[in-house]
Design a protein around this motif. Structure first.
Motif, PDB file in Angstrom:
ATOM      1  N   VAL A  18       0.844  -1.209   0.000  1.00 36.63           N
ATOM      2  CA  VAL A  18       0.000   0.000   0.000  1.00 36.63           C
ATOM      3  C   VAL A  18       0.876   1.255   0.000  1.00 36.63           C
ATOM      4  O   VAL A  18       0.637   2.207  -0.752  1.00 36.63           O
ATOM      5  N   THR A  19       1.906   1.246   0.824  1.00 36.52           N
ATOM      6  CA  THR A  19       2.820   2.399   0.871  1.00 36.52           C
ATOM      7  C   THR A  19       3.421   2.634  -0.510  1.00 36.52           C
ATOM      8  O   THR A  19       3.459   3.768  -1.012  1.00 36.52           O
ATOM      9  N   ALA A  20       3.898   1.550  -1.130  1.00 36.52           N
ATOM     10  CA  ALA A  20       4.567   1.672  -2.441  1.00 36.52           C
ATOM     11  C   ALA A  20       3.579   2.119  -3.511  1.00 36.52           C
ATOM     12  O   ALA A  20       3.924   2.912  -4.391  1.00 36.52           O
ATOM     13  N   ARG A  21       2.361   1.620  -3.450  1.00 31.92           N
ATOM     14  CA  ARG A  21       1.358   2.044  -4.429  1.00 31.92           C
ATOM     15  C   ARG A  21       1.138   3.554  -4.326  1.00 31.92           C
ATOM     16  O   ARG A  21       1.192   4.278  -5.323  1.00 31.92           O
ATOM     17  N   ASP A  22       0.916   4.004  -3.105  1.00 31.11           N
ATOM     18  CA  ASP A  22       0.581   5.424  -2.928  1.00 31.11           C
ATOM     19  C   ASP A  22       1.754   6.329  -3.319  1.00 31.11           C
ATOM     20  O   ASP A  22       1.562   7.377  -3.935  1.00 31.11           O
ATOM     21  N   LEU A  23       2.964   5.909  -2.968  1.00 32.88           N
ATOM     22  CA  LEU A  23       4.126   6.752  -3.283  1.00 32.88           C
ATOM     23  C   LEU A  23       4.441   6.732  -4.767  1.00 32.88           C
ATOM     24  O   LEU A  23       4.734   7.768  -5.369  1.00 32.88           O
ATOM     25  N   SER A  24       4.385   5.573  -5.384  1.00 34.43           N
ATOM     26  CA  SER A  24       4.740   5.495  -6.803  1.00 34.43           C
ATOM     27  C   SER A  24       3.693   6.211  -7.644  1.00 34.43           C
ATOM     28  O   SER A  24       4.012   6.874  -8.623  1.00 34.43           O
ATOM     29  N   ARG A  25       2.435   6.116  -7.228  1.00 40.02           N
ATOM     30  CA  ARG A  25       1.389   6.798  -7.997  1.00 40.02           C
ATOM     31  C   ARG A  25       1.460   8.311  -7.803  1.00 40.02           C
ATOM     32  O   ARG A  25       0.892   9.059  -8.587  1.00 40.02           O
ATOM     33  N   SER A 401       1.080  -3.294  10.228  1.00 38.49           N
ATOM     34  CA  SER A 401      -0.097  -3.511  11.044  1.00 38.49           C
ATOM     35  C   SER A 401       0.215  -3.401  12.538  1.00 38.49           C
ATOM     36  O   SER A 401      -0.623  -2.978  13.335  1.00 38.49           O
ATOM     37  N   ASP A 402       1.431  -3.782  12.902  1.00 29.87           N
ATOM     38  CA  ASP A 402       1.818  -3.751  14.315  1.00 29.87           C
ATOM     39  C   ASP A 402       1.758  -2.322  14.878  1.00 29.87           C
ATOM     40  O   ASP A 402       1.701  -2.140  16.093  1.00 29.87           O
ATOM     41  N   TYR A 403       1.785  -1.328  13.992  1.00 33.76           N
ATOM     42  CA  TYR A 403       1.822   0.068  14.444  1.00 33.76           C
ATOM     43  C   TYR A 403       0.524   0.809  14.176  1.00 33.76           C
ATOM     44  O   TYR A 403       0.484   2.046  14.243  1.00 33.76           O
ATOM     45  N   PHE A 410      -4.319  -6.522  12.374  1.00 34.07           N
ATOM     46  CA  PHE A 410      -5.228  -6.952  11.306  1.00 34.07           C
ATOM     47  C   PHE A 410      -4.721  -6.451   9.950  1.00 34.07           C
ATOM     48  O   PHE A 410      -3.917  -5.511   9.887  1.00 34.07           O
ATOM     49  N   ILE A 411      -5.276  -7.021   8.878  1.00 39.73           N
ATOM     50  CA  ILE A 411      -4.934  -6.540   7.536  1.00 39.73           C
ATOM     51  C   ILE A 411      -5.339  -5.069   7.438  1.00 39.73           C
ATOM     52  O   ILE A 411      -4.636  -4.252   6.853  1.00 39.73           O
ATOM     53  N   ASP A 412      -6.473  -4.743   8.030  1.00 44.92           N
ATOM     54  CA  ASP A 412      -6.925  -3.354   8.045  1.00 44.92           C
ATOM     55  C   ASP A 412      -5.839  -2.429   8.602  1.00 44.92           C
ATOM     56  O   ASP A 412      -5.582  -1.348   8.065  1.00 44.92           O
ATOM     57  N   GLY A 413      -5.215  -2.860   9.677  1.00 40.68           N
ATOM     58  CA  GLY A 413      -4.175  -2.037  10.309  1.00 40.68           C
ATOM     59  C   GLY A 413      -2.978  -1.844   9.395  1.00 40.68           C
ATOM     60  O   GLY A 413      -2.353  -0.773   9.390  1.00 40.68           O
ATOM     61  N   ALA A 414      -2.651  -2.876   8.603  1.00 43.17           N
ATOM     62  CA  ALA A 414      -1.518  -2.757   7.671  1.00 43.17           C
ATOM     63  C   ALA A 414      -1.829  -1.664   6.646  1.00 43.17           C
ATOM     64  O   ALA A 414      -0.967  -0.855   6.279  1.00 43.17           O
ATOM     65  N   ILE A 415      -3.081  -1.619   6.193  1.00 50.93           N
ATOM     66  CA  ILE A 415      -3.469  -0.626   5.183  1.00 50.93           C
ATOM     67  C   ILE A 415      -3.516   0.774   5.806  1.00 50.93           C
ATOM     68  O   ILE A 415      -3.025   1.747   5.237  1.00 50.93           O
ATOM     69  N   GLU A 416      -4.095   0.837   7.017  1.00 48.17           N
ATOM     70  CA  GLU A 416      -4.135   2.139   7.714  1.00 48.17           C
ATOM     71  C   GLU A 416      -2.723   2.711   7.848  1.00 48.17           C
ATOM     72  O   GLU A 416      -2.466   3.873   7.488  1.00 48.17           O
ATOM     73  N   SER A 417      -1.822   1.889   8.338  1.00 51.93           N
ATOM     74  CA  SER A 417      -0.474   2.366   8.616  1.00 51.93           C
ATOM     75  C   SER A 417       0.260   2.716   7.320  1.00 51.93           C
ATOM     76  O   SER A 417       0.929   3.752   7.231  1.00 51.93           O
ATOM     77  N   GLY A 418       0.130   1.847   6.305  1.00 47.18           N
ATOM     78  CA  GLY A 418       0.796   2.114   5.022  1.00 47.18           C
ATOM     79  C   GLY A 418       0.295   3.407   4.397  1.00 47.18           C
ATOM     80  O   GLY A 418       1.074   4.199   3.851  1.00 47.18           O
ATOM     81  N   THR A 419      -1.001   3.649   4.500  1.00 45.04           N
ATOM     82  CA  THR A 419      -1.586   4.861   3.920  1.00 45.04           C
ATOM     83  C   THR A 419      -1.055   6.099   4.639  1.00 45.04           C
ATOM     84  O   THR A 419      -0.689   7.104   4.024  1.00 45.04           O
ATOM     85  N   ARG A 420      -1.012   6.007   5.971  1.00 41.58           N
ATOM     86  CA  ARG A 420      -0.560   7.164   6.757  1.00 41.58           C
ATOM     87  C   ARG A 420       0.903   7.486   6.457  1.00 41.58           C
ATOM     88  O   ARG A 420       1.276   8.639   6.216  1.00 41.58           O
TER      89      ARG A 420
END
Ligand SMILES: Cc1cc2nc3c(=O)[nH]c(=O)nc-3n(C[C@H](O)[C@H](O)[C@H](O)COP(=O)(O)OP(=O)(O)OC[C@H]3O[C@@H](n4cnc5c(N)ncnc54)[C@H](O)[C@@H]3O)c2cc1C
Length: 436
Positions: A18-25, A401-403, A410-420
């Motif tokens: 998610v982090t890489a998607r948002d940054l590369s885009r 997700s740990d953060y 959760f998978i949700d947490g991985a996306i939340e953190s990557g987006t932030r």
């Protein structure tokens, strides 16, 4: 050849992708370095026992805002396992049988009392540390909080087994605040928390999510590329990976799980607030097993106690002449998920009529690239380390997700953190003029 990127993301789990998607885009040259030969990290759909099985993360829900946004964005189909027609639990050594609703009614008084102050301590799960007194509560482990309720043996076993299913570790090691955070994320409803964490799954597996994000990125994702060391200063970082390759970057986003962070060779070293929780380790150290049994079998749920190698078992797929069960236990050293004889013995606690044909799992605790299952904190780790773990150290950022704030682990947490973190990195790094 020495290579250069704007951002190097370490790890192609959901947070890294998610982090890489948002940054590369956003126009930043982004390279992802992933140690394994596959993306997805702790989500891993694999074909075993004749089905596509989730070896890691599985369940999701519309009360998990970040994963649900991805479900909507990519049009992913959601399904659920069969509804349980009978439920088994233990009262001492005696096996009880009833409906799932009977079991829920049995645990309801314990759950309600245990969680009645949830919204007082965590009124905003998206900002879990806002109430000053939380550090007092964060000292307690879940076991001592359950002990205070003075439950009957039946209720106690049943509540403990349900919590092992959630927390995936011995309850004495798990902070009570884990239970509060999960329940705060469902506005104080333990039943909704239960549903959110264990019912609905992606119809074609989490691999569909991983593929959808990977197809939507402009990042260069390199597999079988374990990072060996990172040297950083205030201008950028140099990363060595695989067999002697190096790449430099203006920013690095590290997404490796908490338990292995301290093993990365980073110069200058990370601050104590990041290293200490990694050395201390998470509380979760359980096991997830998949079991094929001879059919026909009616869909069922079974709960034992936290002291049995498998605390929770249920049917996840029903075939004409077989069924596939999923099971969880508190301690991965107490049962080998790949050993059908050990699994058979564990199932006999409830039922002697099941014939185990095959069993499989993955030892996430022994896996050098995870060494944990899903984040469950020990007492005090939330209030002592959470903010320090989220913070950047110079050009190094930390996602995973740990953060996460709302659904950590959760998978949700991985996306939340990557987006932030992608937003934070982007804010500090505008793309070079003319490159967008
Ligand atoms: C058995 C199990 C069951 C679960 N059940 C659920 C569930 O039902 N629902 C749910 O929402 N969540 C569940 N989870 C949790 C969920 O899967 C994780 O929280 C989430 O996938 C973590 O994503 P992440 O990107 O933060 O970390 P990870 O997926 O761990 O990604 C980190 C990546 O970094 C890589 N890496 C590590 N070291 C290096 C290195 N040196 N160099 C390069 N790369 C490196 C790893 O290989 C990995 O790909 C479960 C997890 C497990 C293990």
């Amino acid at each position: 050849m020495h290579q250069q990127a704007d951002v190097v993301v370490i790890g192609a789990g959901v947070a890294g992708l998610v982090t890489a998607r948002d940054l590369s885009r956003a126009g930043l040259r982004t390279v992802v370095l992933e140690a394994r030969h596959r993306p997805g990290g702790r989500t891993w759909t694999d074909h075993r026992l004749g089905r596509d099985l989730e070896i890691g993360g599985t369940w999701l829900h519309w009360v998990q805002p970040h994963i649900w946004a991805e479900v909507t964005r990519y049009g992913l189909a959601v399904t659920r396992g069969p509804r349980s027609e009978e439920t088994y639990w233990l009262a001492g050594d005696e096996v009880r049988r009833g409906t799932l609703e009977d079991f829920m009614a049995l645990i309801d008084p314990g759950m309600t009392r245990l969680l009645e102050d949830t919204m007082r301590w965590i009124p905003r799960p998206d900002a879990p540390l806002t109430v000053a007194g939380l550090s007092e509560v964060d000292q307690f482990n879940l076991q001592e909080m359950l002990d205070e309720l003075d439950l009957s043996v039946d209720e106690r076993n049943a509540n403990e087994a349900a919590w092992v299913g959630h927390l995936n570790g011995p309850l004495i090691d798990c902070a009570y605040t884990n239970a509060l955070r999960w329940t705060a994320a469902t506005a104080g409803s333990w039943r909704l928390m239960h549903e959110a964490s264990a019912v609905f799954r992606l119809a074609h597996g989490t691999r569909r999510l991983v593929r959808a994000i990977s197809a939507d990125t402009q990042a260069d994702i390199r597999l079988s590329a374990p990072v060996r060391s990172i040297a950083h200063d205030d201008r950028g970082a140099e990363i060595s990976y695989a067999d002697g390759q190096t790449i430099s970057a203006r920013r690095v986003v590290i997404t490796v799980p908490q338990n292995i962070l301290h093993r990365l060779d980073i110069t200058p070293a990370l601050p104590e607030g990041k290293l200490r929780p990694s050395v201390e380790q998470t509380a979760s150290r359980g096991v997830k097993a998949w079991i094929r049994v001879r059919g026909p079998v009616k869909p069922f749920f079974a709960y034992s106690s936290q002291h049995h190698p498998l605390a929770v078992v249920r049917t996840e797929f029903i075939g004409d002449d077989d069924a596939v069960l999923v099971a969880f236990g508190a301690d991965s050293t107490r049962i080998d998920a790949d050993d059908p004889a050990a699994i058979d013995a564990a199932l006999r606690v409830w039922r002697r009529d099941l014939e185990v044909l095959e069993a499989t799992g993955h030892d996430w605790m022994a896996d050098p690239y995870s060494q944990e299952t899903w984040l469950i904190r020990q007492p005090r780790q939330l209030t002592w380390y959470h903010r320090a773990q989220q913070a950047a150290t110079g050009v190094l950022h930390f996602a995973g997700s740990d953060y996460a704030d709302i659904w950590p682990g959760f998978i949700d947490g991985a996306i939340e953190s990557g987006t932030r973190v992608a937003r934070q990195v982007r804010a500090g790094l505008d793309p070079e003029p003319g490159r967008v």
